[in-house]
Design a protein around this motif. Structure first.
Motif, mmCIF file in Angstrom:
data_model
loop_
_atom_site.group_PDB
_atom_site.id
_atom_site.type_symbol
_atom_site.label_atom_id
_atom_site.label_comp_id
_atom_site.label_asym_id
_atom_site.label_seq_id
_atom_site.Cartn_x
_atom_site.Cartn_y
_atom_site.Cartn_z
ATOM 1 N N SER A 112 26.694 37.552 55.983
ATOM 2 C CA SER A 112 27.241 36.195 56.084
ATOM 3 C C SER A 112 28.638 36.173 55.454
ATOM 4 N N THR A 113 29.293 35.028 55.496
ATOM 5 C CA THR A 113 30.695 34.927 55.075
ATOM 6 C C THR A 113 30.817 34.295 53.689
ATOM 7 N N VAL A 114 31.662 34.910 52.855
ATOM 8 C CA VAL A 114 32.021 34.334 51.554
ATOM 9 C C VAL A 114 33.478 33.868 51.656
ATOM 10 N N THR A 115 33.701 32.588 51.392
ATOM 11 C CA THR A 115 35.055 32.011 51.467
ATOM 12 C C THR A 115 35.650 31.955 50.061
ATOM 13 N N ILE A 116 36.913 32.435 49.929
ATOM 14 C CA ILE A 116 37.589 32.389 48.627
ATOM 15 C C ILE A 116 38.779 31.432 48.714
ATOM 16 N N TYR A 117 39.089 30.827 47.577
ATOM 17 C CA TYR A 117 40.188 29.854 47.478
ATOM 18 C C TYR A 117 41.202 30.383 46.461
ATOM 19 N N ILE A 118 42.474 30.440 46.876
ATOM 20 C CA ILE A 118 43.542 31.004 46.041
ATOM 21 C C ILE A 118 44.298 29.873 45.317
ATOM 22 N N PHE A 156 29.210 41.457 52.717
ATOM 23 C CA PHE A 156 29.573 40.160 53.271
ATOM 24 C C PHE A 156 30.899 40.270 54.018
ATOM 25 N N SER A 157 31.188 39.231 54.802
ATOM 26 C CA SER A 157 32.525 39.075 55.391
ATOM 27 C C SER A 157 33.352 38.184 54.473
ATOM 28 N N CYS A 158 34.665 38.452 54.439
ATOM 29 C CA CYS A 158 35.549 37.693 53.536
ATOM 30 C C CYS A 158 36.435 36.767 54.355
ATOM 31 N N ASP A 159 36.495 35.499 53.929
ATOM 32 C CA ASP A 159 37.361 34.524 54.581
ATOM 33 C C ASP A 159 38.240 33.871 53.507
ATOM 34 N N VAL A 160 39.569 33.867 53.741
ATOM 35 C CA VAL A 160 40.501 33.263 52.769
ATOM 36 C C VAL A 160 40.887 31.881 53.266
ATOM 37 N N SER A 161 40.602 30.877 52.472
ATOM 38 C CA SER A 161 40.928 29.512 52.859
ATOM 39 C C SER A 161 42.448 29.323 52.887
ATOM 40 N N SER A 162 42.899 28.571 53.860
ATOM 41 C CA SER A 162 44.341 28.283 53.957
ATOM 42 C C SER A 162 44.767 27.170 53.002
ATOM 43 N N ASP A 163 43.803 26.510 52.413
ATOM 44 C CA ASP A 163 44.108 25.420 51.471
ATOM 45 C C ASP A 163 44.230 25.986 50.057
ATOM 46 N N LEU A 164 45.457 25.998 49.531
ATOM 47 C CA LEU A 164 45.653 26.465 48.161
ATOM 48 C C LEU A 164 45.149 25.435 47.171
ATOM 49 N N GLN A 165 44.621 25.927 46.049
ATOM 50 C CA GLN A 165 44.087 25.047 45.027
ATOM 51 C C GLN A 165 45.082 24.953 43.852
ATOM 52 N N LYS A 210 42.007 42.360 46.333
ATOM 53 C CA LYS A 210 40.904 42.941 45.570
ATOM 54 C C LYS A 210 39.599 42.161 45.781
ATOM 55 N N ALA A 211 39.705 40.837 45.848
ATOM 56 C CA ALA A 211 38.506 40.005 46.015
ATOM 57 C C ALA A 211 37.829 40.316 47.355
ATOM 58 N N CYS A 212 38.604 40.395 48.415
ATOM 59 C CA CYS A 212 38.012 40.664 49.735
ATOM 60 C C CYS A 212 37.370 42.045 49.780
ATOM 61 N N LYS A 213 38.005 43.014 49.127
ATOM 62 C CA LYS A 213 37.431 44.353 49.105
ATOM 63 C C LYS A 213 36.054 44.347 48.436
ATOM 64 N N LYS A 214 35.941 43.651 47.300
ATOM 65 C CA LYS A 214 34.670 43.602 46.582
ATOM 66 C C LYS A 214 33.609 42.862 47.391
ATOM 67 N N ILE A 215 33.989 41.799 48.054
ATOM 68 C CA ILE A 215 33.040 41.017 48.868
ATOM 69 C C ILE A 215 32.500 41.863 50.021
ATOM 70 N N GLU A 216 33.386 42.594 50.672
ATOM 71 C CA GLU A 216 32.960 43.414 51.808
ATOM 72 C C GLU A 216 32.093 44.581 51.363
ATOM 73 N N ASP A 223 31.011 38.047 41.869
ATOM 74 C CA ASP A 223 31.970 37.139 41.224
ATOM 75 C C ASP A 223 33.372 37.738 41.373
ATOM 76 N N VAL A 224 34.258 37.043 42.098
ATOM 77 C CA VAL A 224 35.612 37.573 42.331
ATOM 78 C C VAL A 224 36.680 36.660 41.735
ATOM 79 N N SER A 225 36.279 35.747 40.851
ATOM 80 C CA SER A 225 37.255 34.813 40.260
ATOM 81 C C SER A 225 38.317 35.573 39.463
ATOM 82 N N GLY A 226 39.574 35.100 39.566
ATOM 83 C CA GLY A 226 40.668 35.718 38.837
ATOM 84 C C GLY A 226 41.249 36.933 39.505
ATOM 85 N N MET A 227 40.648 37.367 40.626
ATOM 86 C CA MET A 227 41.169 38.538 41.326
ATOM 87 C C MET A 227 42.217 38.123 42.356
ATOM 88 N N SER A 228 43.036 39.103 42.717
ATOM 89 C CA SER A 228 43.967 38.863 43.810
ATOM 90 C C SER A 228 43.192 38.785 45.113
#
Length: 613
Positions: free
Chosen positions: A542-548, A507-516, A497-503, A489-494
């Protein structure tokens, strides 16, 4: 420059080697005159210098060319070529697409009795034809019989074994000759003159191997195999393959008689009997007696045995002392033979053959074992309901020689019983679970499924523990293959930090270009969503995608510059109106309203005086 293929006789192109033997090599070739593929057999160059091999190969090439039969590989041409000044004879033969019986046996194991008889009938037809042309094969074996792609039998290498024999090759000279030892007739093994009946014996070895998957005699070396051909009786094929009918048993054993007089006197006779067996008619070969029939016959003969006391004459004779000594020696020999006979048949050294009882009912099997002067020990084992009360296995196996009064273990089927499904949840791995189910007389179907648990860890079983099944039924079990792990769970992280925890979690970390868009400016620049969800199971690597989170630009048009500034700053954005006074009205903005942008983004506006004032 491409090398030109070698030509034999100005018309046969030599291709790659497709086989070799003790004295010859076989190449694939091409008859350029007739445009057809051929097989070319050539005497080995090192043997071509030996006049004995050279002369005999020439003669055999001539003899083979006279054999024109549908079950014999056709010979198209013969000739000689030279290699470094040495004459090398060759035979041009039909090229057969297919497999040797040796390759068929390796791929399929033993054949059905009907198919084996059909194959041997064609082999015997070919041998009978060659015998009538005064040619004895001498090397009948699975490797010398081809099964073409259209199912036709082709016998190969006629006469080559004769040339090898003339070259005085011994059984230990090459591995090829060692293999042939398994098909030697007794007279060949003794080095005696052979005739067509030696090929009949080899044919008996061949059908035996087709029926049983192995030759009648095997051993650690060719000498031991040859000894068995001369001295040992073969085990009937039906004792190794229960599907073999008595008629085929009889044909095989007649062909394998030690004395040529007792065999089929020609390959044609053997073929006739094979065709009778295929058609279901009685065969001429003597039926094979069962172990029980032989035991009963010997018992009857022993019961009829009588002993006649010698008659001693009262008349004086010359050389009485010598005759008395001879008589004493003779009596000692008789006594010794009598003791030996007693020791081997009734004394401590007696051995008996274990009768075949698999398939019999328990009572019948025990009776049969005890009649053979052995002891029976019955052990119940799981079985189908059809096999309940039947002997499903025995140890020692049928026809094994054991001492009298030895114990034979009989595995008797107890049918299907109701059993309780055990709990497998505390076990690790399919082998452990299989062992526990086997003890409960159940089978297992074990499947690995995706899971983050340790490899082999229990996941599920059907039916559940405690349910009832019939013995022999199957329990389906699922275990972990440890190919997944838990998504953090990486919610609320920068983002960093989120990508570091995922890796770190694999897992591989992917940052979505679509801001929420977020309602609270404090959430901007932080993870507000992720795929897969937190705590979900996902494959490793596998890849975990995060949304900022981002700021949704408010509507600033039609507001005064002062109002627009307040609204932008409240949303967490920077504001730029240039030198416009606070009471000017905003006409346009960039970025436009509704666009989601990063925290701190500057919104630039243009403003005009309020025309209503």
């Amino acid at each position: 420059m491409t090398a030109q293929p070698r030509l034999l006789g100005g018309r046969y192109e030599i291709g790659g080697m497709i086989g070799y033997g003790g004295m010859a090599e076989v190449h694939r070739g091409r008859d350029i005159r007739l445009g057809r593929d051929v097989a070319i057999k050539m005497l080995r160059t090192d043997l071509a210098r030996d006049e004995t091999f050279l002369t005999r190969f020439r003669r055999e090439a001539h003899n083979a060319a006279t054999l024109n039969h549908p079950s014999i590989v056709a010979v198209y041409d013969t000739g000689e070529d030279t290699d470094s000044g040495v004459p090398v004879p060759y035979i041009v033969m039909e090229f057969v697409e297919g497999r040797t019986l040796k390759e068929v046996l390796t791929a399929e194991g033993r054949l059905s009795p009907r198919r084996a008889c059909e194959i041997l009938a064609d082999v015997c037809a070919a041998l009978d034809f060659s015998h009538r042309h005064q040619i004895i094969h001498r090397d009948v074996k699975p490797g010398n019989v081809m099964l073409s792609s259209n199912g036709q039998i082709k016998v190969m290498d006629f006469g080559i074994a004769r040339a090898l024999a003339a070259g005085q090759a011994t059984m230990t000279q090459t591995s090829a000759v060692i293999g042939t030892a398994q098909y030697l007739s007794p007279e060949q093994a003794r080095g005696e003159t052979v005739d067509a009946r030696s090929d009949v014996y080899a044919s008996g070895c061949l059908i035996y191997e087709l029926l049983c998957g192995e030759p009648p005699f095997t051993g650690d070396n060719p000498v031991s195999v040859a000894y068995q051909h001369v001295r040992e009786a073969p085990i009937p094929p039906s004792h190794r393959n229960p599907d073999v009918p008595p008629s085929v048993d009889a044909i095989t054993l007649k062909a394998l008689e030690k004395n040529p007089i007792n065999r089929y006197q020609s390959a044609g006779e053997m073929r006739d009997d094979l065709e009778r067996a295929i058609a279901g008619r009685p065969v001429l070969a003597t039926p094979v007696m069962s172990q029980e029939e032989r035991t009963q016959l010997l018992a009857a003969q022993r019961a009829d045995d009588t002993r006649v006391a010698p008659v001693v004459s009262d008349r004086p004779k010359k050389n009485t002392g010598k005759k008395v000594a001879a008589a004493v020696i003779a009596l000692a020999l008789v006594a010794g033979l009598g003791f030996l006979t007693w020791y081997l048949t009734a004394g401590d050294g007696a051995t008996v053959a274990v009768p075949k009882v698999v398939g019999m009912k328990e009572a019948e099997a025990v009776e049969r074992i005890e009649k053979a002067e052995l002891k029976a020990k019955v052990e119940e084992v799981p079985s189908s309901d059809q096999e309940k009360g039947d002997v499903t296995d025995q140890d020692p196996g049928a026809l094994k020689k054991v001492e009298k009064n030895s114990t034979v273990i009989l595995k008797v089927g107890k049918g299907r019983t109701t059993v309780t499904v055990p709990d497998l949840s505390n076990l690790i791995g399919c082998p452990e679970m299989k062992s526990k189910l086997k003890a409960a007389e159940l089978k297992i179907k074990c499947e690995e499924v995706s899971s983050s648990k340790d490899k082999g860890a229990f996941i599920d079983q059907q039916p559940d523990a405690g349910e009832k099944l019939k013995s022999g039924e199957t329990v389906e079990v699922k275990v972990s293959n440890n190919d997944t792990t838990t998504v953090p769970d990486v919610s609320g992280m920068s983002e960093q930090k989120a990508c570091k925890k995922i890796e770190e979690a694999g897992f591989s970390c992917d940052v979505s270009s679509d801001l929420q868009a977020v309602s609270d400016p404090d959430d901007a620049g932080k993870v507000v969503d992720q795929t897969p969800d937190a705590e979900a199971e996902a494959e490793k690597n596998s890849t975990v995608t995060i949304y900022i989170g981002g700021i949704q630009v408010p509507k600033l048009r039609e507001l005064t510059v002062e109002e627009a500034r307040d609204a932008a700053e409240e949303a967490g954005l920077e504001f730029d109106a240039g030198s416009a006074p606070d009471d000017f009205i905003v006409e346009s903005q960039d970025p436009p309203e509704g666009e989601v942008v990063e925290d701190g983004t500057t919104v630039t506006v243009t403003a005009q005086p309020d025309i209503g004032t």
